[in-house]
Motif scaffolding. Structure first.
Motif, PDB file in Angstrom:
ATOM      1  N   PHE A 247       0.874  -1.193  -0.570  1.00 37.72           N
ATOM      2  CA  PHE A 247      -0.051   0.017  -0.006  1.00 37.72           C
ATOM      3  C   PHE A 247       1.076   1.256   0.235  1.00 37.72           C
ATOM      4  O   PHE A 247       1.689   1.223   0.379  1.00 37.72           O
ATOM      5  N   ASP A 248       0.734   2.304  -1.061  1.00 36.87           N
ATOM      6  CA  ASP A 248       1.094   3.679  -0.448  1.00 36.87           C
ATOM      7  C   ASP A 248       1.460   3.796  -2.596  1.00 36.87           C
ATOM      8  O   ASP A 248       1.884   4.697  -2.867  1.00 36.87           O
ATOM      9  N   ALA A 249       2.279   2.533  -2.872  1.00 35.68           N
ATOM     10  CA  ALA A 249       2.649   2.450  -4.584  1.00 35.68           C
ATOM     11  C   ALA A 249       3.615   3.713  -4.221  1.00 35.68           C
ATOM     12  O   ALA A 249       4.135   4.324  -5.207  1.00 35.68           O
ATOM     13  N   THR A 250       5.059   2.572  -3.574  1.00 36.04           N
ATOM     14  CA  THR A 250       6.550   4.285  -3.885  1.00 36.04           C
ATOM     15  C   THR A 250       7.163   3.642  -5.123  1.00 36.04           C
ATOM     16  O   THR A 250       6.768   2.910  -5.792  1.00 36.04           O
ATOM     17  N   PRO A 251       8.044   4.102  -5.318  1.00 33.84           N
ATOM     18  CA  PRO A 251       8.734   3.740  -6.295  1.00 33.84           C
ATOM     19  C   PRO A 251       9.945   2.480  -6.127  1.00 33.84           C
ATOM     20  O   PRO A 251       9.664   2.471  -7.447  1.00 33.84           O
ATOM     21  N   ASN A 307       5.118   1.293 -14.396  1.00 33.18           N
ATOM     22  CA  ASN A 307       5.702   2.194 -14.905  1.00 33.18           C
ATOM     23  C   ASN A 307       5.397   3.580 -14.584  1.00 33.18           C
ATOM     24  O   ASN A 307       6.269   4.852 -14.229  1.00 33.18           O
ATOM     25  N   ASP A 308       4.208   3.857 -14.052  1.00 32.35           N
ATOM     26  CA  ASP A 308       3.727   5.597 -13.919  1.00 32.35           C
ATOM     27  C   ASP A 308       4.118   5.891 -12.436  1.00 32.35           C
ATOM     28  O   ASP A 308       3.847   6.356 -12.207  1.00 32.35           O
ATOM     29  N   PHE A 309       4.223   4.448 -11.557  1.00 35.38           N
ATOM     30  CA  PHE A 309       4.401   5.455 -10.022  1.00 35.38           C
ATOM     31  C   PHE A 309       6.386   4.901  -9.354  1.00 35.38           C
ATOM     32  O   PHE A 309       6.673   4.978  -8.264  1.00 35.38           O
TER      33      PHE A 309
END
Length: 310
Positions: A247-251, A307-309
């Motif tokens: 959860f967060d979608a960090t790089p 890739n967007d994140f």
């Protein structure tokens, strides 16, 4: 007489321009001091770094003087309290607060409001009534993660949940959303344990869980730091077929997903939390009103859109 008339016109024009400029400054934030207190430092934590960036860029756009503070490490509630009290004593126009412990901050928030300093909660909802919450619908986000796991995992499979610091509403809502989702689709929850948002603790807690539950098929980690720690523990145990959703979608999580390690994560738009925190705190400081809940959004992130994140 003409000279006198001209002087009078010039005088009143100057006054009018002065008032106009002053009004514009008030409307767009010049002269307003917004205190923004986050739960942990941005260095080493992509989530808080993104919140910081959003707050700083919005403050610059609006002409706000931003005072952004963070304790030396996440979970140091007393340090955060001391920082907030110190800045409030110096005088600010509004407070955007991500409370490390909503109960501990409740009297401080009440006192701030009574003294004329409006408050918004960011990321973690406080317990004070009538204070707007700006952030993710954490329960819905966790249910979204659970549904994804349900679709990937046979009914009746063993699953586990890694929770955050359990004095925080964020951790509790994500835990409860995951439990609800897993129960609805018939998965067997064998462990629900805190790893306090931390990568190393995520690894050690997962090691303990898989030792007792070698048939585990999926893990929901309430943030990506813990998910990456869980992934390392599973790698060490040569358990490569376990579904791991963070959860967060960090790089770092996005990179892990693209490598075929973590399976998915839930994006919450931390930049928006920072930007909206400044924007709506200023709105209150200027005498406006705002909605009681401002949802900054969630999205499932898999290989298709990771890739967007990055």
């Amino acid at each position: 007489m003409k000279n006198l008339t001209r002087k009078i016109v010039v005088f009143f024009t100057a006054i009018f321009l002065s008032i106009s400029i002053g009004s514009a400054s008030f409307a767009d934030g010049h002269g307003k001091k917004i205190l923004f207190s986050i739960k942990g430092p941005g260095s080493g934590n992509p989530f808080w770094a993104s919140v910081t960036k959003g707050a700083e860029e919005e403050a610059k756009k609006l002409g706000v003087k931003l005072i952004l503070i963070a304790p030396p490490q996440e979970g140091d509630v007393q340090a955060q309290i001391n920082q907030v009290e110190d800045q409030l004593a110096k005088g600010v126009d509004a407070l955007a607060l991500a409370p490390g412990d909503p109960n501990a901050f409740a009297p401080i928030v009440d006192d701030a409001i009574k003294s004329g300093v409006p408050v918004v909660f960011v990321d973690t909802k406080g317990i004070n009534e009538g204070v707007t919450f700006i952030g993710t619908n954490n329960m819905n986000g966790a249910e979204l993660a659970a549904k994804f796991i349900c679709d990937k995992t046979p009914k009746g499979s063993d699953v586990a949940i890694l929770t955050g610091i359990e004095s925080q509403s964020t951790a509790l809502l994500r835990r409860d959303g995951a439990i609800k989702g897993f129960k609805n689709c018939g998965l067997n929850i064998v462990a629900t344990q805190t790893a306090e948002w931390d990568t190393a603790k995520g690894r050690s807690v997962t090691e303990s869980i898989i030792l007792k539950n070698p048939n585990i098929k999926a893990i929901f980690a309430s943030n990506d730091n813990m998910g990456l720690g869980a992934m390392q523990a599973l790698k060490d145990a040569d358990m490569n077929d376990v579904v791991v959703v963070g959860f967060d979608a960090t790089p770092d999580a996005a990179t892990s997903i693209l490598k075929g390690e973590m399976t998915a994560t839930i994006a919450q738009f931390s930049y928006n939390m920072g930007a909206y925190g400044v924007k709506y705190a200023l709105e209150l400081a200027n005498g406006g009103s705002i909605d009681p809940n401002i949802d900054t959004g969630t999205q499932l992130v898999t290989k298709e859109n990771a890739n967007d994140f990055k």
